[in-house]
Each structure stands twice: as structure tokens, then as C-alpha cells.
Design a protein around this motif. Structure first.
Motif, PDB file in Angstrom:
ATOM      1  N   GLY A 145       0.819  -1.208   0.000  1.00  0.00           N
ATOM      2  CA  GLY A 145       0.000   0.000   0.000  1.00  0.00           C
ATOM      3  C   GLY A 145       0.847   1.249   0.000  1.00  0.00           C
ATOM      4  N   ALA A 146       0.239   2.341  -0.467  1.00  0.00           N
ATOM      5  CA  ALA A 146       0.950   3.621  -0.504  1.00  0.00           C
ATOM      6  C   ALA A 146       1.053   4.195   0.904  1.00  0.00           C
ATOM      7  CB  ALA A 146       0.229   4.591  -1.434  1.00  0.00           C
ATOM      8  N   ARG A 147       2.121   4.981   1.117  1.00  0.00           N
ATOM      9  CA  ARG A 147       2.313   5.653   2.406  1.00  0.00           C
ATOM     10  C   ARG A 147       3.333   6.772   2.227  1.00  0.00           C
ATOM     11  NH1 ARG A 147       5.308   0.905   3.509  1.00  0.00           N
ATOM     12  NH2 ARG A 147       3.557  -0.085   2.481  1.00  0.00           N
ATOM     13  N   LYS A 148       3.415   7.653   3.198  1.00  0.00           N
ATOM     14  CA  LYS A 148       4.425   8.700   3.171  1.00  0.00           C
ATOM     15  C   LYS A 148       5.776   8.101   3.547  1.00  0.00           C
ATOM     16  CE  LYS A 148       1.200  12.438   4.308  1.00  0.00           C
ATOM     17  NZ  LYS A 148       0.884  13.539   5.244  1.00  0.00           N
ATOM     18  N   ARG A 149       6.835   8.762   3.098  1.00  0.00           N
ATOM     19  CA  ARG A 149       8.170   8.199   3.286  1.00  0.00           C
ATOM     20  C   ARG A 149       8.526   8.016   4.759  1.00  0.00           C
ATOM     21  NH1 ARG A 149      12.291  10.790  -1.228  1.00  0.00           N
ATOM     22  NH2 ARG A 149      11.023  10.296  -3.063  1.00  0.00           N
ATOM     23  N   LYS A 150       8.105   8.934   5.608  1.00  0.00           N
ATOM     24  CA  LYS A 150       8.471   8.869   7.020  1.00  0.00           C
ATOM     25  C   LYS A 150       7.457   8.100   7.857  1.00  0.00           C
ATOM     26  CE  LYS A 150      11.138  13.183   6.934  1.00  0.00           C
ATOM     27  NZ  LYS A 150      11.347  14.522   7.561  1.00  0.00           N
ATOM     28  N   ALA A 151       6.427   7.583   7.239  1.00  0.00           N
ATOM     29  CA  ALA A 151       5.399   6.853   7.985  1.00  0.00           C
ATOM     30  C   ALA A 151       5.924   5.485   8.404  1.00  0.00           C
ATOM     31  CB  ALA A 151       4.141   6.711   7.145  1.00  0.00           C
ATOM     32  N   ASP A 152       5.453   5.015   9.554  1.00  0.00           N
ATOM     33  CA  ASP A 152       5.829   3.696  10.048  1.00  0.00           C
ATOM     34  C   ASP A 152       4.849   2.670   9.478  1.00  0.00           C
ATOM     35  OD1 ASP A 152       6.568   1.443  11.350  1.00  0.00           O
ATOM     36  OD2 ASP A 152       6.461   2.270  13.377  1.00  0.00           O
ATOM     37  N   PRO A 153       5.334   1.747   8.599  1.00  0.00           N
ATOM     38  CA  PRO A 153       4.415   0.784   7.966  1.00  0.00           C
ATOM     39  C   PRO A 153       3.733  -0.128   8.975  1.00  0.00           C
ATOM     40  CG  PRO A 153       6.704   0.205   7.549  1.00  0.00           C
ATOM     41  CD  PRO A 153       6.726   1.563   8.164  1.00  0.00           C
ATOM     42  N   LYS A 154       4.392  -0.417  10.099  1.00  0.00           N
ATOM     43  CA  LYS A 154       3.782  -1.302  11.088  1.00  0.00           C
ATOM     44  C   LYS A 154       2.552  -0.660  11.720  1.00  0.00           C
ATOM     45  CE  LYS A 154       8.048  -3.760  12.219  1.00  0.00           C
ATOM     46  NZ  LYS A 154       9.006  -4.131  13.289  1.00  0.00           N
ATOM     47  N   GLU A 155       2.634   0.648  11.966  1.00  0.00           N
ATOM     48  CA  GLU A 155       1.484   1.351  12.530  1.00  0.00           C
ATOM     49  C   GLU A 155       0.314   1.379  11.559  1.00  0.00           C
ATOM     50  OE1 GLU A 155       2.705   5.197  13.727  1.00  0.00           O
ATOM     51  OE2 GLU A 155       4.010   4.506  15.359  1.00  0.00           O
ATOM     52  N   LEU A 156       0.651   1.387  10.258  1.00  0.00           N
ATOM     53  CA  LEU A 156      -0.393   1.415   9.232  1.00  0.00           C
ATOM     54  C   LEU A 156      -0.869   0.002   8.875  1.00  0.00           C
ATOM     55  CD1 LEU A 156       1.175   4.094   6.851  1.00  0.00           C
ATOM     56  CD2 LEU A 156      -0.644   4.445   8.544  1.00  0.00           C
TER      57      LEU A 156
ATOM     58  N   CYS B  56       6.188  -3.253   0.733  1.00  0.00           N
ATOM     59  CA  CYS B  56       5.836  -2.881  -0.644  1.00  0.00           C
ATOM     60  C   CYS B  56       4.949  -1.649  -0.631  1.00  0.00           C
ATOM     61  CB  CYS B  56       5.122  -4.034  -1.341  1.00  0.00           C
ATOM     62  SG  CYS B  56       4.626  -3.650  -3.042  1.00  0.00           S
ATOM     63  N   VAL B  57       5.422  -0.574  -1.289  1.00  0.00           N
ATOM     64  CA  VAL B  57       4.673   0.681  -1.299  1.00  0.00           C
ATOM     65  C   VAL B  57       3.721   0.748  -2.486  1.00  0.00           C
ATOM     66  CG1 VAL B  57       6.566   1.864  -0.116  1.00  0.00           C
ATOM     67  CG2 VAL B  57       6.451   1.902  -2.625  1.00  0.00           C
ATOM     68  N   ASP B  58       3.636  -0.346  -3.260  1.00  0.00           N
ATOM     69  CA  ASP B  58       2.716  -0.430  -4.394  1.00  0.00           C
ATOM     70  C   ASP B  58       2.952   0.688  -5.402  1.00  0.00           C
ATOM     71  OD1 ASP B  58       0.808  -1.797  -5.784  1.00  0.00           O
ATOM     72  OD2 ASP B  58      -0.886  -0.776  -4.857  1.00  0.00           O
ATOM     73  N   CYS B  59       4.249   0.964  -5.652  1.00  0.00           N
ATOM     74  CA  CYS B  59       4.596   2.021  -6.620  1.00  0.00           C
ATOM     75  C   CYS B  59       4.415   1.558  -8.058  1.00  0.00           C
ATOM     76  CB  CYS B  59       6.027   2.483  -6.397  1.00  0.00           C
ATOM     77  SG  CYS B  59       7.269   1.177  -6.647  1.00  0.00           S
ATOM     78  N   ASN B  60       4.349   0.237  -8.262  1.00  0.00           N
ATOM     79  CA  ASN B  60       4.121  -0.367  -9.582  1.00  0.00           C
ATOM     80  C   ASN B  60       5.317  -0.228 -10.518  1.00  0.00           C
ATOM     81  OD1 ASN B  60       1.998  -1.943 -10.702  1.00  0.00           O
ATOM     82  ND2 ASN B  60       1.760  -0.412 -12.313  1.00  0.00           N
ATOM     83  N   LEU B  61       6.464   0.223 -10.015  1.00  0.00           N
ATOM     84  CA  LEU B  61       7.651   0.371 -10.869  1.00  0.00           C
ATOM     85  C   LEU B  61       8.154  -0.986 -11.356  1.00  0.00           C
ATOM     86  CD1 LEU B  61       9.749   3.139  -9.061  1.00  0.00           C
ATOM     87  CD2 LEU B  61       8.390   3.336 -11.143  1.00  0.00           C
ATOM     88  N   CYS B  62       7.984  -2.018 -10.533  1.00  0.00           N
ATOM     89  CA  CYS B  62       8.452  -3.344 -10.955  1.00  0.00           C
ATOM     90  C   CYS B  62       7.720  -3.819 -12.198  1.00  0.00           C
ATOM     91  CB  CYS B  62       8.294  -4.352  -9.820  1.00  0.00           C
ATOM     92  SG  CYS B  62       6.607  -4.509  -9.184  1.00  0.00           S
ATOM     93  N   VAL B  63       6.484  -3.367 -12.382  1.00  0.00           N
ATOM     94  CA  VAL B  63       5.711  -3.715 -13.579  1.00  0.00           C
ATOM     95  C   VAL B  63       6.113  -2.831 -14.747  1.00  0.00           C
ATOM     96  CG1 VAL B  63       3.394  -3.956 -14.549  1.00  0.00           C
ATOM     97  CG2 VAL B  63       3.794  -4.485 -12.140  1.00  0.00           C
ATOM     98  N   GLU B  64       6.317  -1.551 -14.485  1.00  0.00           N
ATOM     99  CA  GLU B  64       6.601  -0.595 -15.552  1.00  0.00           C
ATOM    100  C   GLU B  64       7.978  -0.819 -16.197  1.00  0.00           C
ATOM    101  OE1 GLU B  64       6.083   3.308 -13.998  1.00  0.00           O
ATOM    102  OE2 GLU B  64       3.930   3.071 -13.650  1.00  0.00           O
TER     103      GLU B  64
END
Length: 460
Positions: free
Chosen positions: A245-256, A261-269
Motif C-alpha cells: 500500500g501507498a504511504r508517506k516516506r516517514k510513515a511507520d508501515p507497522k502502525e499502518l 511494498c509501497v505499491d509504486c508499480n515500478l516493478c511492472v513498468e
């Protein structure tokens, strides 16, 4: 490898089938390896026909004359075994590497991939980045769009023609081939093949692209036979990455409640095949590692640990150790080594002369006016060296037999010559009606170039 693959992901979009794939330009460790290796392979491919050796082109596959020249070695149709062994060595070497590292051949050294990414690089330089190319294709036709499209296709055609000429230079002397092109004196058959290969390069690398890998190439279909749990393939660490999922760079993924994976989709592009590696291992994947570079760059920006997408085996993803001495890998490696040794032994035993004895089909023997028995033969002698040689012919097996041969037997490099000879002997001195005899053929310029052929002498 255990992945949570959704059924709709496999049915709706195993790879991009809806239109052209717009590959995003990506920099990174594996991209540098591919680019440098690609340049080395392309320059080697272009340069080999121009390498001189002993006053002639070092590598020339003269199909019309049925003669292959490889530096100081001349291979003729009689040497088909070495070519068969060479192809088998290449096949088992490919199986060995595939079982070890997956489809790295496809991702790093396959000509289709190298030329496809080169054409994509030209497209990027002329039409802009991925988003600009998408926007350009959707825009109405204008002078600017026409200019960019014409420039791109002109560059593709030039590359295709140079590729075709470089390929044909392996079969036609490079100097005469390019001279005939510049002087417009190229023959019709040569022109046909040059433009056919140029058209194929232009179509494959410019338009078909990933379809050649996913649809036309059979290698992608049977590669899984060579895979096992220890094969290193491009792998997405699902346990670490999900839920994405998307998130801000300084956000803690565990809290969210999110994974890395930030789901930027670059691996597909960036994927040349347009697949999403997060859906698990797919036959379209060519193990090129572009998605690894894209993901690592994103992880670096978010200050996460790299390796969310990486080269790993199924055992490594399960926390186990990869076995480098597994039976399948050792088998492929052993067969590769066996064929290499076979080629070396064959080359060591190979003689630069070959001959065969052909009897006269009209009569086994004849008696001349002196009452002597004559047996006519035809010796087919092949000079497998790269120099013109003269030969002497001797006979053994019958004492006081005479041999009628031409005074001078000179054979050009890589040529075959039929030499009529006649063996004359006194039939009353022979103990049987059939006597074994041997022809000894010796090069006058080199005592090591000699061969002995056995046959029979007949009398009434």
C-alpha cells in the motif's frame, strides 16, 4: 515456491496483452551488468567477421562451398560430428545455467533481449520517457509527432541493416559484402537475405518484442522442466512485502498495518514482459532483474532494507540452504563437460586430409595386352588445410605391383579432387583371387599429413 496468487490475477492479466508495453528506463546494478555485457556481445558479434587470420577472414561459414573456416581450422561436411557436438554442448550448457540461475540467458545474453532493449533505448532518447511516449501515442498527429516517429523508425532501420550486414558477413567475406553494398553491385540472392534479416530484426525488436519471448520462443515453455527448489529466480518476498500500500516516506508501515511494498508499480513498468512479479513466478519472466533494480531504488528512498525483490530459490525463501551439488545440476554440468572433452579429443584425432577409395563400377579387373591384371580405382582426396598441397601416392600389399598415377597431384585449400589410379600386378604371382592392398597418400610439404586407405585387388 508458495505465493498467494489470486485467481483473477492469472485470468485477467498474466501479462500485458492489451497493447504495446511502455518500458520505463531504469538504472541499477543489474541494468549495468546487462548493458555492459550487451555492448561486449554486440561489438564481438560485429567484430568477429573482420578479424584476419593467416591472410584471410578468420571466421567464414561458406555455405555455398560447404566449407566452414574457423581461424586455422577448416570444417567440411565430413566434419559434421564436431558441429553436432558443439550444438549439444551449447544445449547442455544452457540447461546447466538454467537449472542454476534460471533464465539468465534470456535476460542478459539472448540477442532478442539485447536488441529489444537497444530499440527501447532509442525510443526513449527520441520520444522521451515512459509517460511522454504514452502521451505521444495518444496525441493527434502533428509535425512534431511525425518527426519523432520518422526519426525513431529511421534509427531502427539503420540498426537493423547493420545487424543484417554483420550477420551476413559470417557467410560472405565481409569486405566484398560491404563493398557490394556501397557500390550497389550486390547480387539478387544476397540482397534478398540481407533485407530479409533486416526486416526480421526490425519487426522482432521494434514491434513483436516481448511476444517473441512469451509466444514464439519455445524456451519459455519448457524452462520449468529444468527448474527445481534450488534454482535462483527473481522472487518477491511476499511475507515481507504484504500487505502492500501507498504511504508517506516517514510513515511507520507497522502502525499502518502495511508491509514494505509501497505499491509504486515500478516493478511492472520496467518489466520487458509487462508482468507483475508480485503475483509469483511466471513463465514470461526472463530473469532480467530490472524489477530488482526498480524495487531497490524505491526501498532506498523509503530507507527500507533492499531485497524485497531479489534472486532467490524456493528453499532460500523457506529459510533453508540451497544445495549446490544436486543431481540435476551435476548431471547437466557433467554432460556439458563430457561433450567438451569429446570435442577436444575429436580435434586432437582429426587429420587435415581425408580420402576414400572408389572401385571402377564397370569391371572389377581387366587383363592388358601383356597378360597383367589391372584394377582401376578412383581416389577422392580432400585437402582440409588452408593451403594448397601436393600429394604422392604409394601402394603396399602386393610385391612388385606397379601404380599408374598422374605425375602431379595438387589440391587447393578446402577442396576435393578425384584422382584415377590403376594398380597393375602379375596375376600368377598372387595366391588368391582377392588380395588386400593399401594406398598411402602423403603430402609433400608436410610429412605429418598422411593417410592410409585399405581396399581389395581382384584377379580371375
Amino acid at each position: 515456491m508458495k505465493f498467494d496468487i489470486k485467481e483473477q490475477d492469472l485470468i485477467i492479466k498474466p501479462y500485458n496483452q492489451e497493447g504495446p508495453i511502455y518500458i520505463r528506463e531504469q538504472k541499477g546494478y543489474f541494468q549495468r551488468i546487462r548493458r555492459y555485457l550487451g555492448w561486449v556481445l554486440m561489438l564481438t558479434f560485429i567484430a568477429i567477421p573482420w578479424i584476419p587470420y593467416d591472410g584471410r577472414q578468420a571466421v567464414l561459414l561458406d555455405v555455398a562451398s560447404q566449407k566452414f573456416t574457423l581461424f586455422g581450422l577448416t570444417l567440411l561436411p565430413q566434419d559434421f560430428m564436431i558441429l553436432a557436438m558443439l550444438f549439444m554442448t551449447g544445449a547442455f550448457a544452457l540447461f546447466f545455467v538454467t537449472n542454476w540461475l534460471g533464465r539468465v540467458w534470456c535476460g542478459y545474453t539472448c540477442p532478442q533481449t539485447i536488441w529489444m532493449l537497444m530499440f527501447t533505448w532509442v525510443e526513449h532518447k527520441v520520444e522521451g520517457n515512459r509517460n511522454q511516449r504514452i502521451k505521444l501515442d495518444k496525441a493527434d498527429w502533428s509535425v512534431s509527432k511525425w518527426q519523432k516517429k520518422i526519426t525513431k523508425h529511421a534509427a531502427w532501420l539503420v540498426i537493423s541493416l547493420l545487424t543484417s550486414m554483420s550477420f551476413m558477413a559470417y557467410f560472405i567475406p565481409a569486405k566484398s559484402l560491404y563493398m557490394s553494398l556501397f557500390t550497389l553491385e550486390m547480387s539478387g540472392i544476397v540482397s534478398f537475405w540481407v533485407f530479409l534479416f533486416a526486416f526480421c530484426t526490425y519487426g522482432n525488436a521494434g514491434f513483436l518484442r516481448e511476444k517473441m519471448c512469451t509466444v514464439a520462443c519455445p524456451y519459455s515453455r519448457f524452462q520449468s522442466v529444468m527448474f527445481d527448489k534450488d534454482t535462483l529466480v527473481v522472487t518477491y518476498d511476499q511475507a515481507r512485502g504484504e500487505s502492500r500500500g501507498a504511504r508517506k516516506r516517514k510513515a511507520d508501515p507497522k502502525e499502518l498495518g502495511l508491509g514494505d511494498c509501497v505499491d509504486c508499480n515500478l516493478c511492472v513498468e520496467v518489466c520487458p514482459a509487462g508482468i507483475d512479479i508480485r503475483n509469483g513466478l511466471q513463465y514470461e519472466c526472463i530473469n532480467c532483474g530490472l524489477c530488482i533494480d526498480a524495487c531497490d531504488s524505491t526501498m532506498e528512498k523509503f530507507n527500507y532494507q533492499k531485497g524485497l525483490i531479489k534472486y532467490a530459490s524456493e528453499k532460500q525463501m523457506e529459510g533453508k540452504t540451497t544445495n549446490p551439488f544436486r543431481l540435476k545440476l551435476l548431471g547437466y554440468g557433467g554432460l556439458t563437460a563430457l561433450f567438451v572433452v569429446g570435442m577436444v579429443v575429436w580435434m586432437a584425432m582429426r587429420t587435415p586430409i581425408e580420402a576414400s577409395v572408389i572401385r571402377d563400377r564397370n569391371a572389377l579387373y581387366r587383363v592388358n595386352f601383356e597378360g597383367l591384371v589391372e584394377n582401376p580405382y578412383t581416389l577422392s582426396i580432400i585437402n582440409k588445410t588452408q593451403h594448397s598441397l601436393s600429394y604422392s601416392i604409394g601402394i603396399s600389399g602386393i610385391e612388385e605391383a606397379s601404380l599408374q598415377v598422374p605425375d602431379t597431384i595438387t589440391i587447393e585449400a578446402g577442396q576435393m579432387k578425384r584422382v584415377p589410379v590403376t594398380v597393375v600386378a602379375d596375376g600368377y604371382e598372387l595366391k588368391s583371387k582377392v588380395t588386400p592392398i593399401s594406398f598411402h597418400i602423403q603430402a609433400l610439404e608436410d610429412a605429418d599429413i598422411a593417410i592410409t586407405k585399405e581396399t581389395k585387388f581382384y584377379r580371375d
